[in-house]
Enzyme design. Structure first.
Site, PDB file in Angstrom:
ATOM      1  N   LYS A  56       0.864  -1.185   0.000  1.00 24.55           N
ATOM      2  CA  LYS A  56       0.000   0.000   0.000  1.00 24.55           C
ATOM      3  C   LYS A  56       0.904   1.239   0.000  1.00 24.55           C
ATOM      4  O   LYS A  56       2.124   1.135   0.063  1.00 24.55           O
ATOM      5  CB  LYS A  56      -0.927  -0.011   1.226  1.00 24.55           C
ATOM      6  CG  LYS A  56      -1.978  -1.117   1.151  1.00 24.55           C
ATOM      7  CD  LYS A  56      -2.932  -1.120   2.329  1.00 24.55           C
ATOM      8  CE  LYS A  56      -2.285  -1.661   3.579  1.00 24.55           C
ATOM      9  NZ  LYS A  56      -3.279  -2.008   4.636  1.00 24.55           N
ATOM     10  N   GLU A 116       2.016   9.484   2.007  1.00 22.91           N
ATOM     11  CA  GLU A 116       1.161  10.474   2.646  1.00 22.91           C
ATOM     12  C   GLU A 116       0.928  10.136   4.113  1.00 22.91           C
ATOM     13  O   GLU A 116       0.728  11.017   4.944  1.00 22.91           O
ATOM     14  CB  GLU A 116      -0.157  10.581   1.880  1.00 22.91           C
ATOM     15  CG  GLU A 116       0.101  11.012   0.443  1.00 22.91           C
ATOM     16  CD  GLU A 116      -1.148  11.394  -0.327  1.00 22.91           C
ATOM     17  OE1 GLU A 116      -1.021  12.223  -1.238  1.00 22.91           O
ATOM     18  OE2 GLU A 116      -2.230  10.869  -0.045  1.00 22.91           O
TER      19      GLU A 116
END
Lengths: 211, 726, 316
Positions: free
Chosen positions: B683, B687
Site C-alpha cells: 500500500k 502520505e
C-alpha cells in the site's frame, strides 16, 4: 508591582473602493517611468573560470550568475528554486566560498573561479560528498540536491576554518562538526522533500572521511 | 491482468529484490546534477524562446483593458498574448479556475498575459511594462464567517446511530473548535514547461507533472485538440506534493506563446507568483465532539468541518478519516464547502486526513486527559477491525494497535511525565506527545511495457518519480518478476508515448504502478515461454528454467515486448476497507520565556503493507514528518481579507521547516502485507508519514506547557500570554 | 528587472562622484538585497556602480582602541573576526543569526545597514505601499491585512514596516558610527542612532545619507566588556527574519544596554530603558516600548520583547 507598558492599538483603514470600481492596478505602485538612455551599454563581455575552464560570456548586464550558468553555459546542475535567495538551490562556490548564484550578477564575477555541482564529480567519479548523499539517500526529488551538496562541502570547510555560527556556544573555542552546528549551517538550503536527517548523516560520513 | 481476489502466496513472499534496501537507481544522476528537469532541456529542441507570465492584481472582477504597447516595443520581445486576445480556454475535469482566456478574473495572480522574448531578462522586463485596467468586484474570503453561516446546516455524509442521545447519556464529553490554515506545497522546482507547438499541429510538452495522462487530457480539453496530437514528457520532477497533479499556467502560457511565435517556448512560474497562481491546501475550521463512557470507550463522534474553495471546487475535507478511524456506535460527519475568492484550493499531500488529523488527534489527546487515561491506551481501546460506519466491511489489514504498542515501547513513552508543564531543563519546558495516523488507500489502473533485449529488460510507462522512488521500486519489481539482477533492468518514466499508469498522487502511485509493471512482466514472461516453447517456466538468476531446460535470458536474440495493465477489481472496495496506519511520537522543547517550540525527537511506526524498498519508503516517511513539523509550527498562508490573496507568497514569508528544525528521526515499518491491495501486497506510505505528525507535536507542546493550542500553526503568539513566569 | 548600464569603481571618492553625476545610479556590492528587489522592479536603477573593488574590506584597530570595519567586509568575515568575537560578541551573535551562510558570504557591512524592509506589502507591487510608491497608501494598515511581522513602535500612519537587520541591532547597542564620503569628496561620521530616519510621512526616505553619499566604514568604540548576548525570536529555528530580537550588553553590576530588532523601522534603543536595566525586563520595556502602537496581530511583540529579555537576564 510591574510598571505597565503603555500602548495603543493602531487603527486600520479601508483601502479598497466599492464594488465595480474601475482601477488600473498592475502598474501604479511600481517606480515611475525612467528616461530611456542609459549611461553606457546594457551588455558586457567578461570571462569566468567555471569548473577550471575559462569561459567567455557576452550577456545582458541583468544576467545573474545562475542564469549565466544554466541558460548560457548550459550547466543546469545548479538549480533555480526561488530566484530570490530564499531556498539555496542555486548554491555554487565562487573563489572557494558558497554563495547564492541567483543573487549575484554574472558581470560582477569577471575572472572569478566558479565551481558547480558538475565540477565536483560525475556519475562515474563522485566527489566523496556526492557519494555520501547517494549512500544515505540524502535527497528525494533531487532538485535541491546540487545546492545541498555544494553547501555541505563549504560547511565542513567553514567549520575547519573556525567560522562561528548561530549555535556556537563559545566563540573563542575550536568548533566541532556537531549535529547542531551542521544543521544550523545547512539551514539556508531548503529541502521540501524533507531529507534533512539523511543529509546530516551524509555530511557526517563525508566529514569522517576527511578527518 | 485483472486483480479480482486477494493475492495468495506468490513470488513476492520470497522476494530477493523487492523489499530490499537498494539505493535509488536515479541517484547518481541526482547527486551530480545531471538529471534533467523540465526547464533544463536544452537538448530536446533548438531555438527555445523565453516566456514570462503576468498575473492579475485583483482577486475578482473583470479586465477592462490591457495595454501591451510598451511591452511589444521592448527589446527582444517576439510576442505578447493577453487573456483578452483569446476566447476562454476549456477547463478539464479536475481544474476549477480557468487557466487563461477571456476577461473574467477569478483569483489573484491568475495568468492574464504572457510575454515571449529572446532572453529571460527581456521577457521579464517587458512583462512589467504591461498595464491593466480592472473592474473590481466585492470579495468574500472570510472562512470564519462562512462557518458561522453553515454550521449546523446540511446533510451529514455519515450518520450512524443517535449521536444526540449518546452525548446526553455520556459520562465524559468533549466539544472543541480547531483551525488549520491554508498551506502551500512549496515544492523546490517551480512549475515549468517547454512547449513546442510551433506549427499548430503536433504539441510537444516537456514539463514537470505528476500525472502524464491527466496532463495530456487537460491540454487536449484546454486547447480543444485531439489528445493524440499531444506528447508530454516529464522524466524528472522537482517535487510535487499534489501541486503538480494538474495542468497549470506554465504549460498553457508556453503553448500559447509557442503558437504565437512559431517556436518552442520555455516558461517557469516565478516563485513569488506561484502561491497565488497555482493551488494550495484550504484552511479548515473544525468542530469535534466526542462522547465516551467512564470505561473510555467512545460512544459518539461528531465531526463538522468547513473549508474554502472557488465555486465548483473540492476544498479540503478534514472529515475524511472520521468515518473510519475509531470505533463508536454513533457518528455524524459533515463537511461544508465555503465558496470564496481565494486562489484555487486543491489537493496537497494527504488531502483531507492531513488537516483532519491535525484536529482529531488533538481531540483524542484531550479526551484521554478528561478520561484520565493514557492517550496510547485510549486509542488502543477504541480500535476497530471493521468499518465502524458499516460494520459488515472489514479492514483488509489493520495493525494500528501494533503501531501504538511498538511506538510506545521504542520511544520510552512510559517514562514521560504525564503532568503538563511538569518537566523543565534550563530554559526549556520539555514535553512528549503522540498521535495516531490514518490514510485511506486506493489503487488506480496502471500499465507498463516490458521489453527483453540482449538479456536486459526495459520498462516503459508514463508513471512519474516525484522523489518517491518510482524508478527504483519499478526496477525492483521487474527484476524480481523476471529473475534478473537490478542492474539488468532499465526503467523509463514520464512519457505519454508509453503505457498509461496510475501516475503519482493520493498515495496510490507505488502500489498501483508496481502492480502494473508486474502485469507487464508476467505478459513478457508468457511471450518468452511461448518463444521457447516451454510451459510455466521459472525465471531465476537470469535464466528461464523449465524442468531441466535452462535458457539464459541473454541467449534470446530477438527483442520481445509485452504490454499490460493491472485492473483492480471491485472486490477491493465492495468487500473491504483499505487503509494505512501509523503512530507518531514526539518530544519537544518550549522556551519558557519566548514560547519558541522546537522538536527534539521524532518516531513513526507505519503499517502500510509490504515495504517495497525500505530506503525510499523511509525517506518518504521522514519527509512527511518534516512537512508535519512545518504544519505544526510555522506553515500558514496568511490571507489578506480586504484584497483576497495570500500575502506571504514566497519562501521567505511562507516558512517551511529548515535543517535546524529537524532532529534525528526514527521510522519503524511493521512487517505486514496486504494481499487485498495488490499482487505485491503493498500500500502507499508517502502520505501516511504526514498524517498525525502535527497533532503529535501539538500534544507534546501541551504536555510541555499545559497550554492547549487548537489553532495551527502553534506559534509563540498563541502561547505567550499563558506561559509561566520566567 | 529594467536594463541598466554597469561600471566598476576602484576608489570610494570616484564611486560617490559618479553616483551623483549619473541619473538613476546605485551602488552594488553583495547585491543580495538589491538584486532581489530589482527582479521585482521595487528597485529600478538605470546604472550600477560596482563598488566591490574599492578595497574597503579590512577590519583594523582605531587609535582609541576601537575597531574600523570596512564597508565591504562580508557578514561572515566580520562575524568570524577574532577581535569581534572576543570583544564585541553581540555583533558576531547578531550577524550569525541572520540570513544563511551563503548570503552572509556575499552580504556586506554597508549593504546590511542599507537593506530594505521585508514587509510583504512592500514586496508585492500590486499592493499600495508608501515606502515603494510615496502617496499610494499602506496596504499593511488595511482592514484584514496581515501585519504579524510588522512594527509596533516608531512607525507612522504611513508605514509600519520594520528594519530587518540583525547586525544593525548589535551595532546600535555598541554605539557604532557610520563613516561616509560625499560626492564632493568630504568625509563625515554619523552616529548610528542618527543614521536611520523614522518613517513619518516619508517612509521612502530611510536614512540621512544624501544622494551619492557612500558608506566607507563602520566604527566601533573601544570594547565595553560585560556579558553580551543576542536572542533572535522567530517561528522556525533558522533562516527567518525576527519576530523580536534583543541585543544585550550587561555588566557585572547589573547595568548595561538593550536594543531591539523586529519591532521598529530602525534598531530600537532608548537611554532611559538602558538605565532601567538593573530593575529588570519589565522596567526596561516599559521605557523602551512606551507609546507603542501595535496592530491587533502584532501586539504580542510587546509581551514577547519583555519575556525575551527576562529570559536573557535569567540566564545570568
Amino acid at each position: 508591582m510591574s510598571p505597565p507598558i503603555r500602548f495603543e492599538m493602531r487603527r486600520r483603514t479601508f483601502l479598497v473602493g466599492t464594488a465595480s470600481a474601475v482601477v488600473a492596478a498592475n502598474i501604479p505602485w511600481r517606480a515611475s517611468a525612467q528616461p530611456t538612455s542609459l549611461a553606457g551599454p546594457d551588455r558586457s563581455t567578461f570571462t569566468l573560470v567555471v569548473n577550471g575552464e575559462t569561459r567567455e560570456l557576452a550577456v545582458d548586464n541583468r544576467t545573474t550568475l545562475l542564469d549565466a550558468l544554466r541558460e548560457h553555459l548550459e550547466l543546469t546542475g545548479t538549480k533555480k528554486g526561488c530566484d530570490h535567495g530564499q531556498c539555496g538551490a542555486c548554491t555554487v562556490h565562487v573563489n572557494g566560498e558558497r554563495i547564492n548564484s541567483c543573487l549575484s550578477l554574472a558581470v560582477m564575477h569577471q575572472g572569478d573561479e566558479v565551481t558547480t555541482i558538475e565540477g565536483l564529480g560525475t556519475p562515474q567519479q563522485l566527489d566523496p560528498m556526492q557519494q555520501a548523499f547517494f549512500d544515505h539517500d540524502g535527497f528525494q526529488c533531487g532538485y535541491c540536491t546540487p545546492g545541498q551538496i555544494c553547501s555541505a562541502k563549504a560547511v565542513l570547510q567553514e567549520i575547519r576554518d573556525n567560522v562561528p555560527s548561530h549555535v556556537t556556544k563559545d566563540l573563542t573555542a575550536r568548533i566541532e562538526a556537531t549535529d547542531e552546528e551542521i544543521r544550523e549551517r545547512m539551514s539556508g538550503n531548503i529541502c521540501r522533500c524533507g531529507a534533512y536527517a539523511n543529509i546530516l548523516e551524509a555530511i557526517h560520513q563525508a566529514a569522517g572521511e576527511q578527518a | 491482468m485483472d486483480f479480482n481476489q486477494p493475492a495468495d502466496q506468490n513470488l513476492f513472499d520470497r522476494a530477493t529484490v523487492v523489499g530490499k534496501p537498494h539505493a535509488r537507481i536515479d541517484g547518481l544522476l541526482k547527486v551530480t546534477g545531471t538529471a534533467p528537469y523540465a526547464y533544463e532541456r536544452h537538448d530536446v529542441i533548438a531555438g527555445q524562446l523565453y516566456g514570462y507570465p503576468v498575473g492579475s492584481a485583483i482577486a475578482k472582477g473583470r479586465i477592462v483593458a490591457i495595454d501591451t504597447e510598451a511591452a511589444r516595443g521592448a527589446p527582444g520581445v517576439r510576442s505578447v498574448v493577453t487573456t483578452l486576445d483569446i476566447e476562454p480556454l476549456g477547463i478539464w475535469d479536475y481544474n476549477v479556475a480557468r487557466l487563461f482566456g477571456g476577461d473574467v478574473v477569478e483569483h489573484y495572480q491568475q495568468a492574464i498575459a504572457v510575454v515571449v522574448a529572446e532572453t529571460f531578462e527581456q521577457a521579464r522586463a517587458a512583462a512589467a511594462l504591461i498595464e491593466t485596467t480592472y473592474e473590481r468586484d466585492d470579495i468574500d474570503v472570510d472562512l470564519e464567517a462562512g462557518w458561522q453561516r453553515l454550521q449546523g446546516t446540511g446533510e451529514p455524509s455519515t450518520q450512524v446511530g443517535d449521536v444526540d442521545a449518546a452525548f446526553e447519556s455520556a459520562a465524559v464529553t468533549l466539544d472543541e473548535m480547531y483551525h488549520t490554515p491554508s498551506q502551500s506545497h512549496a515544492m523546490m522546482e517551480p512549475h515549468a514547461s517547454i512547449v513546442d507547438w510551433a506549427d499548430g499541429g503536433q504539441m510537444t510538452v516537456w514539463t514537470s507533472n505528476q500525472m502524464i495522462e491527466w496532463n495530456r487530457q487537460s491540454l487536449a480539453t484546454t486547447f480543444g485538440i485531439e489528445p493524440d496530437r499531444i506528447r508530454v514528457e516529464s522524466p524528472y520532477i522537482g517535487g510535487g506534493f499534489g501541486g503538480k497533479l494538474w495542468l497549470r499556467a506554465d504549460a498553457v502560457l508556453a503553448a500559447i506563446g509557442s503558437r504565437a511565435v512559431g517556436a518552442p517556448v520555455k516558461l517557469a512560474l516565478p516563485r513569488p507568483f506561484m502561491i497565488n497562481n497555482t493551488t494550495h491546501r484550504s484552511a479548515t475550521i473544525q468542530r469535534i465532539r466526542l462522547a465516551a463512557g467512564a470505561d473510555g470507550k467512545l460512544t459518539a463522534i461528531d465531526h463538522e468541518a468547513a473549508s474554502h474553495t472557488l465555486p465548483g471546487g473540492r476544498g479540503e475535507n478534514a472529515t475524511a478519516q472520521t468515518p473510519y478511524f475509531y470505533a463508536a456506535p454513533n457518528r455524524r460527519v459533515i463537511h461544508h464547502l465555503v465558496e470564496m475568492h481565494l486562489p484555487e484550493a486543491s489537493d496537497m499531500r494527504a488531502p483531507g486526513e492531513a488537516s483532519g488529523l491535525m484536529a482529531l488527534e488533538i481531540a483524542m489527546d484531550e479526551m484521554a486527559e478528561k478520561l484520565e487515561m493514557d492517550p496510547v491506551e485510549f486509542r488502543v481501546l477504541n480500535d476497530t477491525q471493521v468499518n465502524p460506519s458499516d460494520p459488515s466491511i472489514p479492514f483488509s489489514e489493520r495493525h494500528f494497535v501494533e503501531c501504538l504498542r511498538e511506538g510506545a515501547e521504542r520511544f520510552g513513552w512510559a517514562d514521560r511525565n504525564p503532568t503538563p508543564g511538569g518537566r523543565r531543563e534550563g530554559m526549556w519546558l520539555i514535553g512528549h506527545g503522540m498521535a495516531g495516523a490514518y490514510r485511506g488507500h486506493l489503487n488506480l489502473k496502471s500499465g507498463a511495457r516490458a521489453t527483453l533485449s540482449n538479456g536486459r529488460v526495459v520498462i516503459e510507462t508514463d508513471m512519474t518519480d516525484i522523489g518517491t522512488g518510482s524508478y527504483t521500486i519499478l526496477a525492483q519489481t521487474a527484476a524480481e518478476t523476471m529473475g534478473l539482477p537490478l542492474g539488468r533492468v532499465e526503467v523509463r518514466l514520464g512519457n505519454s508515448a508509453w503505457p498509461v499508469s496510475s501516475g503519482s498522487g493520493g498515495q496510490f502511485g507505488a502500489a498501483s504502478s508496481t502492480a502494473g509493471v508486474y502485469a507487464a512482466c508476467v505478459a513478457l514472461r508468457q511471450q518468452i515461454a511461448e518463444r521457447l516453447g516451454v510451459e510455466d517456466p521459472e525465471f531465476r538468476d537470469g535464466n528461464v528454467i523449465a524442468g531441466d531446460d535452462v535458457t539464459p535470458l541473454a541467449a534470446i536474440s530477438e527483442e520481445l515486448s509485452a504490454e499490460d495493465s493491472i485492473n483492480f477489481g471491485g472486490f477491493q472496495t465492495e468487500e473491504y476497507l483499505m487503509a494505512t496506519f501509523g503512530a507518531h511520537f514526539v518530544e519537544v522543547g518550549v522556551h519558557v520565556a519566548t514560547g519558541e517550540t522546537r522538536v527534539r525527537r521524532m518516531l513513526a511506526v507505519c503499517d502500510s503493507g509490504r515495504i517495497l524498498n525500505p530506503i525510499t519508503a523511509r525517506s518518504q516517511v521522514i519527509g512527511g514528518m518534516v512537512m508535519g513539523t512545518g504544519a505544526a509550527l510555522s506553515e500558514e498562508l496568511a490571507v489578506d481579507l480586504e484584497h483576497g490573496f495570500f500575502v506571504n507568497h514566497d519562501l521567505a514569508g511562507y516558512e517551511v521547516a529548515v535543517h535546524a528544525d529537524i532532529p534525528r528521526q526514527e521510522v519503524v515499518f511493521l512487517d505486514t502485507v496486504d494481499g487485498v491491495a495488490t499482487p505485491l501486497k503493498a500500500k502507499g506510505v508517502g502520505e501516511l508519514g504526514l498524517c498525525g505528525v502535527a497533532a503529535a507535536i501539538a500534544n507534546a507542546a501541551y504536555n510541555a506547557t499545559g497550554i492547549r493550542v487548537r489553532d495551527y500553526p502553534i506559534t509563540l503568539d498563541r502561547m505567550i500570554d499563558r506561559l509561566p513566569p520566567v | 528587472m529594467r536594463a541598466f548600464s554597469y561600471e566598476r569603481a576602484s576608489e570610494p571618492a570616484q564611486a560617490a562622484s559618479r553616483a551623483a553625476e549619473i541619473p538613476g545610479a546605485k551602488f552594488i556590492a553583495g547585491g543580495t538585497n538589491l538584486l532581489d528587489l530589482m527582479k521585482l522592479e521595487i528597485e529600478t536603477p538605470m546604472h550600477l556602480i560596482d563598488v566591490s573593488g574599492t578595497g574597503l574590506d579590512g577590519i583594523t584597530a582605531t587609535e582609541d582602541g576601537g575597531l574600523r570595519i570596512g564597508a565591504l567586509v562580508s557578514n561572515t568575515d566580520l562575524a568570524a573576526n577574532e577581535r569581534v568575537r572576543r570583544d564585541y560578541g553581540v555583533l558576531t551573535r547578531a550577524l550569525m543569526s541572520g540570513a544563511s551562510g551563503q548570503l552572509r558570504n556575499k552580504a556586506t557591512t554597508a549593504g546590511n545597514l542599507l537593506q530594505r524592509t521585508r514587509c510583504p506589502y512592500f514586496y508585492d507591487t500590486a499592493m499600495p505601499c508608501n515606502k515603494r510608491s510615496p502617496g499610494a497608501g499602506c496596504a499593511a494598515l488595511g482592514q484584514g491585512a496581515f501585519s504579524r511581522q510588522l512594527g509596533i513602535i516608531g512607525t507612522s500612519d504611513a508605514c509600519i514596516a520594520t528594519h530587518p537587520s540583525d547586525m544593525a541591532v548589535a551595532l546600535r547597542v555598541l554605539d557604532a558610527e557610520v563613516e561616509t564620503i560625499t560626492p564632493s569628496g568630504a568625509s563625515r561620521t554619523i552616529p548610528l542612532d542618527e543614521f536611520y530616519r523614522l518613517p513619518g510621512d516619508t517612509p521612502d526616505v530611510e536614512t540621512v545619507l544624501m544622494p551619492g553619499e557612500f558608506i566607507t566604514a563602520v566604527t566601533l568604540p573601544p570594547p565595553v566588556g560585560g556579558r553580551q548576548a543576542y536572542h533572535k525570536v522567530r517561528d522556525r529555528a533558522s533562516y527567518a527574519f525576527a519576530l523580536v530580537s534583543v541585543a544585550l550588553v550587561r555588566q557585572a553590576d547589573g547595568s548595561g544596554r538593550v536594543a531591539l530588532g523586529g519591532v521598529a523601522p530602525q534598531p530600537w534603543r532608548r537611554a532611559a530603558a538602558d538605565a532601567a536595566l538593573p530593575d529588570g525586563a519589565n522596567a526596561v520595556m516599559s521605557r523602551l516600548l512606551d507609546g507603542a502602537s501595535p496592530t491587533e496581530e502584532n501586539a504580542f511583540k510587546i509581551r514577547l520583547a519583555e519575556r525575551t529579555l527576562a529570559g536573557m537576564l535569567a540566564e545570568g
